[in-house]
Design a protein around this motif. Sequence first.
Motif, short mmCIF file in Angstrom:
data_model
loop_
_atom_site.label_atom_id
_atom_site.label_comp_id
_atom_site.label_asym_id
_atom_site.label_seq_id
_atom_site.Cartn_x
_atom_site.Cartn_y
_atom_site.Cartn_z
N GLU A 145 -11.83 -2.35 1.82
CA GLU A 145 -11.38 -2.03 0.46
C GLU A 145 -12.61 -1.69 -0.36
O GLU A 145 -13.69 -2.26 -0.15
CB GLU A 145 -10.71 -3.26 -0.19
CG GLU A 145 -9.40 -3.66 0.42
CD GLU A 145 -8.81 -4.90 -0.27
OE1 GLU A 145 -9.44 -5.44 -1.21
OE2 GLU A 145 -7.73 -5.33 0.17
N LYS A 161 -4.14 0.55 -2.52
CA LYS A 161 -3.62 -0.83 -2.56
C LYS A 161 -2.87 -0.97 -3.89
O LYS A 161 -3.48 -0.95 -4.96
CB LYS A 161 -4.79 -1.81 -2.48
CG LYS A 161 -4.39 -3.27 -2.41
CD LYS A 161 -5.61 -4.15 -2.27
CE LYS A 161 -5.25 -5.62 -2.22
NZ LYS A 161 -6.43 -6.48 -2.17
N TYR A 193 0.85 -1.19 0.00
CA TYR A 193 0.00 0.00 0.00
C TYR A 193 0.88 1.24 0.00
O TYR A 193 2.03 1.20 0.46
CB TYR A 193 -0.86 0.07 1.27
CG TYR A 193 -1.64 -1.18 1.55
CD1 TYR A 193 -2.97 -1.30 1.14
CD2 TYR A 193 -1.07 -2.26 2.23
CE1 TYR A 193 -3.70 -2.45 1.39
CE2 TYR A 193 -1.79 -3.42 2.48
CZ TYR A 193 -3.10 -3.51 2.07
OH TYR A 193 -3.82 -4.65 2.31
#
Length: 212
Positions: free
Chosen positions: A172, A210, A33
């Motif tokens: 996410e 990400k 990340y």
Amino acid sequence: MLAPPPRNWVYFLNSAAEELRHSAQISARRTHYVVESSVVVRGESVASMVAGAELTRLFCDSPIAGLNDVLLAGSSQHLQYANAAQRDHLAAVSAKEFSAGATTRAVIIPIRKNAAWWRLAHDERLAFFNPSPGKEGHTTIGERYAGRIFRQLLHARYDAAKPPYDFVTYFEFNEADTSAFTALLGELRDETLNPEWRYVEMEQEFWLRKVG
Ligand code: HEM
């Protein structure tokens, strides 16, 4: 007999430390990340991640002893509040983990609840997750967003290291759903819709891309 649900131990470390000290010895799924920002929502800051820093998540089947550079960590547990119908419904509709890429955002939110929460009996805590007159509750609110937001709940309250948080929550979503995610946060933090949040005494958001 059904196999027990898998247990996972998850560690977030700064990438440089991970490469220098650990990468050779540890068997783990690694995810990478870049930190975009962090916000203290309530209480104190429990971890420091500066914008632009690289972060690595180690996703493991067993705990790793002696990791030095852990920023946040937790492990998965059995369900405590979802009933069978909620569990099955959520399993059917919930978003799966997203691929890394330019439009994939991740957010980590460590949370600590106060002593009054931990003094409640199980039936009292359970009541906060379900609707009742005048409130929606955590699960009902969350169900509206589950299809767009991938989530993972990690527990840390009883870790030997005694971290200053009880949970590490991880999410996410596609960048296009950022406003849905902030709406979800707003509803969970609305103490009329979700009185559970009156017991939250520390909450910090880490916004990430990400990347790998
Ligand atoms: C994406 C939609 C969401 C859904 C469907 C959802 C659903 C749930 C469910 C069903 C549980 C109970 C798990 C169990 O049975 O043990 C739970 C627990 C929890 N969720 Fe969510 N949630 C969502 C979003 C969030 C968000 C955005 C946060 C943080 C801001 C959050 C924080 C937590 C925490 C800390 C717990 C553990 C609470 C405790 O054990 O006291 N959830 N969630």
